[in-house]
Design an enzyme around this catalytic site. Structure first.
Site, PDB file in Angstrom:
ATOM      1  CD  GLU A 127     -15.954 112.277 130.729  1.00  0.00           C
ATOM      2  OE1 GLU A 127     -16.680 113.274 130.919  1.00  0.00           O
ATOM      3  OE2 GLU A 127     -15.901 111.318 131.500  1.00  0.00           O
TER       4      GLU A 127
ATOM      5  NE  ARG B 227     -20.595 112.837 139.176  1.00  0.00           N
ATOM      6  CZ  ARG B 227     -19.875 113.331 140.202  1.00  0.00           C
ATOM      7  NH1 ARG B 227     -20.290 114.391 140.846  1.00  0.00           N
ATOM      8  NH2 ARG B 227     -18.747 112.773 140.546  1.00  0.00           N
TER       9      ARG B 227
ATOM     10  CB  ALA C  35     -15.560 114.030 137.771  1.00  0.00           C
TER      11      ALA C  35
ATOM     12  CD  GLU D 241     -18.687 118.142 136.308  1.00  0.00           C
ATOM     13  OE1 GLU D 241     -17.913 117.738 137.209  1.00  0.00           O
ATOM     14  OE2 GLU D 241     -19.403 117.382 135.648  1.00  0.00           O
TER      15      GLU D 241
HETATM   16  N1  MTE Z   1     -15.056 125.562 131.173  1.00  0.00           N
HETATM   17  C1  MTE Z   1     -14.770 125.876 129.900  1.00  0.00           C
HETATM   18  N2  MTE Z   1     -14.413 127.132 129.609  1.00  0.00           N
HETATM   19  N3  MTE Z   1     -14.843 124.963 128.903  1.00  0.00           N
HETATM   20  C2  MTE Z   1     -15.221 123.653 129.166  1.00  0.00           C
HETATM   21  O1  MTE Z   1     -15.272 122.835 128.259  1.00  0.00           O
HETATM   22  N4  MTE Z   1     -15.935 122.027 130.865  1.00  0.00           N
HETATM   23  C3  MTE Z   1     -16.573 121.844 132.174  1.00  0.00           C
HETATM   24  C4  MTE Z   1     -15.857 122.650 133.241  1.00  0.00           C
HETATM   25  N5  MTE Z   1     -15.661 124.004 132.787  1.00  0.00           N
HETATM   26  C5  MTE Z   1     -15.535 123.291 130.516  1.00  0.00           C
HETATM   27  C6  MTE Z   1     -15.407 124.301 131.503  1.00  0.00           C
HETATM   28  C7  MTE Z   1     -16.624 120.460 132.610  1.00  0.00           C
HETATM   29  S1  MTE Z   1     -17.834 119.476 132.005  1.00  0.00           S
HETATM   30  C8  MTE Z   1     -15.738 119.950 133.518  1.00  0.00           C
HETATM   31  S2  MTE Z   1     -15.875 118.368 134.083  1.00  0.00           S
HETATM   32  C9  MTE Z   1     -14.633 120.732 134.044  1.00  0.00           C
HETATM   33  O2  MTE Z   1     -14.590 122.045 133.480  1.00  0.00           O
HETATM   34  C10 MTE Z   1     -13.337 120.004 133.720  1.00  0.00           C
HETATM   35  O3  MTE Z   1     -12.217 120.692 134.086  1.00  0.00           O
HETATM   36  P1  MTE Z   1     -11.615 120.684 135.569  1.00  0.00           P
HETATM   37  O4  MTE Z   1     -11.684 119.291 136.078  1.00  0.00           O
HETATM   38  O5  MTE Z   1     -10.235 121.161 135.367  1.00  0.00           O
HETATM   39  O6  MTE Z   1     -12.474 121.604 136.349  1.00  0.00           O
HETATM   40 MO1  MOS Z   2     -17.384 117.098 132.695  1.00  0.00          MO
HETATM   41  S1  MOS Z   2     -19.268 116.547 132.180  1.00  0.00           S
HETATM   42  O1  MOS Z   2     -17.249 115.777 133.854  1.00  0.00           O
HETATM   43  O2  MOS Z   2     -16.497 116.584 131.346  1.00  0.00           O
END
Ligand code: MTE
Ligand code: MOS
Length: 788
Positions: free
Chosen positions: A241, A319, A519, A728
């Site tokens: 990020e 958070r 998020a 998350e």
């Molecule tokens: N899933 C996979 N396979 N790889 C990832 O890097 N990141 C997580 C989650 N799931 C991640 C993941 C995190 S930290 C977040 S914030 C969300 O995916 C981001 O994607 P979204 O907003 O589309 O759910």
């Molecule tokens: Mo996820 S920690 O908000 O990239």
């Protein structure tokens, strides 16, 4: 039902389709940023010169010996930066530091024809350091008063007064460690520059717009001269990020200075020693309960280990403070948070973004307090759930509070909890050296960025003359399936088959000013924008089709590629035909979409407001078996019921829940980050620098039985097609395994024994907790003899 959440009949969203790149992933054909670098002629490789001290002034950097090595093209130092020498958002993160702030900090970068040469030359750069005193643990930082950023407090009622009159008050210190992201693809960037000076940077980043902004200020150029593309990431988990910006800046600077493409691709050791991790926390707390076990008050001080600079630490802390309640109503709260500054990597976003840290505190308190209150942990948890009409300590009403109890009750039933509880009690009575534990924990996680302005997104949807569709949106793909969901949203909103929609890589010249894909809000935000763009196109096409069908535009329906009208029988057109007629009528066939989440407000000073659009809920039941001789354990069975709203893509969501749970279990039970805290020459060095010393969950640690169920009839009014964010929240379902371990350890002790469990609860930590249980059991036996 809101227009945003309404699903047409027979939608493509909700269909169980595989991840859009699944085939490419498993066959190895999927390209990542560094694969493109490998196909780029003339590309130079960058390698860092890392500080061997946790804190040291950089007196001089002598590059002569490095430059003398054949194949070395240039060594980048601070003197090369044309703009601002800073790669963070806070002005405290120099790209080329004059003071190395942690062991492994890059003070200069070598550019060479190949990686081997660059690496050798980095070793030949002579840096003269003046070693300075360092702080490498959060405890040392607290003792030294070393903090950064603004401390924050969430409060409601009068915690002090409530503690003074509470029936029982428990106090404790809860410490828990950070976590390495260990995305499979390490940080990578590739920069090229064209004949007009336009920079094109491909970066493995979750936040292309911010990469663009940071490159622009480092290079002293307007934003429109820098384009950033994020093709796909081999995992980000929050670690890309912010942390990706500096590496993209090195590649961009290198390409501007040499005129050649430049790649940065960290190997695993570099990635682990240079990039930020989940924040570990040190917390002190006091919790007050009524006689019946109702929570009355929580007073706590949370100190996160921010590492050497702020990065996202304040937002992560905010958070955390907004999640110390988890699913429980606590009438009186005084929770203070601060960020320690230590000489370590700068800790950053990691799945849950502080939420897991805040929730760990309350789950630890409840897990330790239950036996002292004479209650089963599941009773104590359940009775403290939010009820309709109650609000969080930061002033947000908990709408649909019943959903917490709904997922809880469903998973109790699906897991056959009551029967297994009896079986486990029987097992524990008949076994002295192995004990089993069964536990259930809930999750309530707020969805939206706390910072209101980030809750906006854009999309660009093109319908070509043949009826095929190309979409672009501001979100990035890191494996989480966002692109799959966006394809399904576009196909649903346009009324075309899924295979007629394609998705182009995320780029700042397609959709500008985007927020990080973070998020968990990627599909809420970008889904809203994609839907909006498609609806503009449908509106125009409906006028054209109305003319073709002899109906009012209002009555036109497009579904699965066929255009019909209400009241018009035996007449329909393929989507492509309507499109080509529309083209000839000079109707615009593409649209830019926009979405902003309505109804959010947040005061970051007072920490009050309604920062979240809604809450995502879930509950998990875990069963473990612990071996009393060694502390080793297995997860025998895990059952989850999770609320993903009406899922946009069920296979993707189940994958997110499974992956989130396993990653959470890794954080809580296996992954043990260690830094050298001694005073020797390697002080401050990350000791766990690879998969051999940093234990990740693997197949052998998977629960033997693993059932994941999506809550049904879970439509969410406030989100695209009634879905909920899922990225998350499931991470925090893993508290169930930690609490199951606590229950198993307790079974080695006397009745009512309260177990203190270190986090991560590694086999070693469990072993020591079992020893304490044994000692407590012995003490109880002795006192029974002494005072019969
Ligand atoms: N899933 C996979 N396979 N790889 C990832 O890097 N990141 C997580 C989650 N799931 C991640 C993941 C995190 S930290 C977040 S914030 C969300 O995916 C981001 O994607 P979204 O907003 O589309 O759910
Ligand atoms: Mo996820 S920690 O908000 O990239």
């Amino acid at each position: 039902m809101s227009a945003l959440s309404h699903r047409p009949s027979d939608p493509i969203v909700g269909q169980p389709v595989p991840h859009e790149s699944a085939r490419l992933h498993v066959t190895g054909q999927a390209l990542y940023t560094d694969d493109i670098a490998a196909r780029t002629p003339e590309v130079l490789t960058a390698w860092p010169v890392q500080s061997p001290h946790p804190h040291a002034r950089v007196r001089t950097v002598d590059t002569a010996a490095a430059l003398a090595i054949p194949g070395v093209v240039r060594v980048l130092t601070g003197a090369d930066v044309p703009g601002i020498n800073d790669c963070g958002g806070r002005g405290d993160e120099p790209l080329f530091p004059s003071e190395a702030m942690f062991h492994g900090h890059a003070v200069a970068w070598v550019l060479a024809e190949d990686q081997h040469t660059a690496r050798a030359a980095a070793g030949a750069v002579a840096v003269d350091y003046e070693v300075l005193p360092s702080l490498v643990s959060v405890r040392d930082a607290i003792a030294a008063g070393s903090f950064q950023g603004t401390p924050k407090t969430v409060s409601r009622g009068d915690a002090q007064a409530a503690l003074a009159t509470a029936h029982r008050v428990f106090t404790g210190v809860t410490e828990f460690s950070g976590q390495e992201h260990f995305y499979l693809e390490t940080q990578a960037a590739l920069a090229t520059v064209d004949e007009g000076g336009q920079l094109f940077v491909q970066s493995s980043t979750q936040h292309p717009s911010e990469t663009q902004e940071i490159l622009a200020h480092v290079l002293n150029r307007p934003h429109h001269e820098v384009t950033v593309q994020s093709l796909r990431m081999g995992g980000g988990f929050g670690g890309k990020e912010m942390q990706s910006h500096g590496f993209a800046a090195i590649a961009a600077l290198g390409t501007l200075l040499t005129g050649r493409p430049v790649r940065v691709r960290l190997n695993r050791t570099l990635d682990m020693t240079m990039t930020g991790k989940r924040h570990g926390f040190h917390t002190t707390w006091e919790a007050g309960f009524a006689e019946d076990g109702m929570l009355l008050a929580l007073k706590a001080q949370l100190t996160s280990d921010g590492g050497w600079c702020l990065d996202l630490s304040e937002a992560v802390l905010a958070r955390a403070l907004c999640h110390v309640d988890n699913a429980y109503f606590i009438p009186n709260v005084d929770v203070q948070g601060r960020v320690a500054r230590t000489n370590k990597t700068s800790q950053t976003a990691f799945r849950g973004f502080g939420g897991p840290q805040g929730m760990l505190l309350i789950e630890d308190i409840l897990g330790r307090s239950a036996p002292l209150l004479g209650l089963a942990p599941e009773q104590l948890r359940r009775k403290n759930f939010y009820r309709e009409g109650q609000s969080t300590p930061y002033g947000m009403p908990v709408r649909h509070a019943k959903r917490i109890a709904t997922v809880w009750d469903q998973v109790l039933e699906r897991s056959d909890f009551a029967t297994r509880r009896n079986e486990i009690d029987a097992f524990n009575t008949s076994h002295t050296d192995q004990k089993r534990g069964l536990s259930i924990t809930p999750v309530k996680f707020g969805i939206s960025f706390n910072f209101v302005a980030f809750n906006q997104a854009g999309a660009l949807v093109h319908v070509y003359k043949d009826g095929s569709v190309l979409i672009n949106h501001g979100g990035t793909e890191m494996g989480q399936g966002l692109h799959t969901k966006m394809l399904q949203v576009a196909a649903t909103a346009l009324g075309v088959p899924l295979d007629s929609v394609r998705l182009a890589p995320t780029r700042t010249d397609k959709v500008p000013n985007t927020s990080a894909t973070a998020a968990s809000s990627g599909s809420d935000l970008n889904g809203g924008a994609v839907k909006n763009a498609c609806e503009q196109i449908v509106e125009r096409l409906s006028v054209v089709a109305g003319g073709m069908l002899g109906a009012s535009a209002h009555d036109v329906r497009i579904s699965h590629g066929t255009v019909t009208a209400l009241g018009v029988k035996n007449k329909s057109f393929p989507f492509s035909e309507v499109v080509s007629v529309a083209y000839l009528q000079r109707v615009q066939l593409w649209a830019a979409g926009f979405y902003r989440t309505e109804g959010l407000h947040w005061n970051a000073e007072t920490m009050q407001g309604e920062p979240f659009k809604y809450f995502a809920c879930g509950a998990a039941v875990a069963e473990v078996e612990v071996d009393g001789f060694t502390g080793t354990y297995t997860q025998r069975r895990v059952d989850i019921v999770h609320d993903a709203g009406d899922s946009l893509s069920p296979i993707v969501d189940i994958g997110q829940i499974e992956g989130g749970y396993v990653q959470g279990a890794g954080w809580l039970t296996l992954e043990d980050l260690r830094w050298d805290e001694g005073t020797g020459p390697t002080r401050g060095r990350l000791l766990t620098q690879s998969a051999s010393t940093y234990k990740l969950p693997s197949f052998s640690e998977m629960p033997e039985i693993f059932n994941v169920h999506l809550l049904e009839h879970a439509q969410e009014e406030g989100a695209v097609y009634g879905s909920k964010a899922v990225g998350e929240p499931p991470f925090m379902l893993a508290f169930s395994v930690r609490e199951a371990l606590r229950a198993a350890v307790a079974a080695f002790g006397p009745k009512g024994h309260s177990v203190t469990l270190a986090s991560p609860a590694t086999p070693e930590a469990v072993f020591w907790a079992v020893q304490e249980s044994h000692e407590a059991a012995t003490a109880a036996r002795i006192s029974a003899i002494v005072e019969p």
